[in-house]
Design an enzyme around this catalytic site. Structure first.
Site, mmCIF file in Angstrom:
data_model
loop_
_atom_site.group_PDB
_atom_site.id
_atom_site.type_symbol
_atom_site.label_atom_id
_atom_site.label_comp_id
_atom_site.label_asym_id
_atom_site.label_seq_id
_atom_site.Cartn_x
_atom_site.Cartn_y
_atom_site.Cartn_z
ATOM 1 C CB CYS A 234 -47.071 -35.854 47.919
ATOM 2 S SG CYS A 234 -45.989 -35.388 49.287
ATOM 3 C CG HIS B 145 -42.651 -17.612 42.658
ATOM 4 N ND1 HIS B 145 -41.372 -17.350 43.099
ATOM 5 C CD2 HIS B 145 -43.470 -17.401 43.716
ATOM 6 C CE1 HIS B 145 -41.416 -16.966 44.365
ATOM 7 N NE2 HIS B 145 -42.681 -17.000 44.770
ATOM 8 C CD GLU C 193 -40.042 -32.431 47.621
ATOM 9 O OE1 GLU C 193 -40.343 -32.607 46.431
ATOM 10 O OE2 GLU C 193 -40.532 -33.097 48.554
#
Length: 118
Positions: free
Chosen positions: A25, A69, A108
């Protein structure tokens, strides 16, 4: 107590640069996020709703215009862009506009959720 929920989706990137360099991550990566907002009320309104689901389109517009996005570190202006931090951010945003907001969950991945509920 009555509770309703509605789910919203967006795709975005982030990077958790405070993590060790070998943590996956810590690298730039993205997710297909799911945001679930929960509204609660002890009584229903005159129409029999906690709140009309159509009134939640303000959250959809916010997510689509500001998060979808995008690179979340840039959107939120910091490096602690975790699911937990996103849940609190969306909770506070919703609560300011929809006082019945009682919790927000952010996912997520299909198997992980973070929730903010004061």
């Amino acid at each position: 107590m009555y509770r309703i929920t509605k789910e919203f989706h967006f795709s975005a990137s982030h990077q958790l640069s405070s993590l060790p360099g070998d943590h996956p991550c810590a690298r730039l990566h993205g997710h297909n996020y799911v945001v679930e907002v929960e509204l609660s009320a002890p009584e229903l309104n005159e129409h029999g709703f906690v709140r009309d689901y159509r009134e939640l389109t303000v959250l959809k517009a916010y997510i689509d215009g500001s998060f979808d996005h995008r690179h979340l570190n840039d959107v939120l202006g910091h490096d602690r862009v975790t699911a937990e931090c996103l849940a609190r951010h969306f909770y506070e945003w919703c609560r300011a506009r929809l006082p019945e907001t009682s919790a927000v969950r952010v996912s997520e991945t299909a198997k992980t959720w973070a929730e903010y509920r004061p």
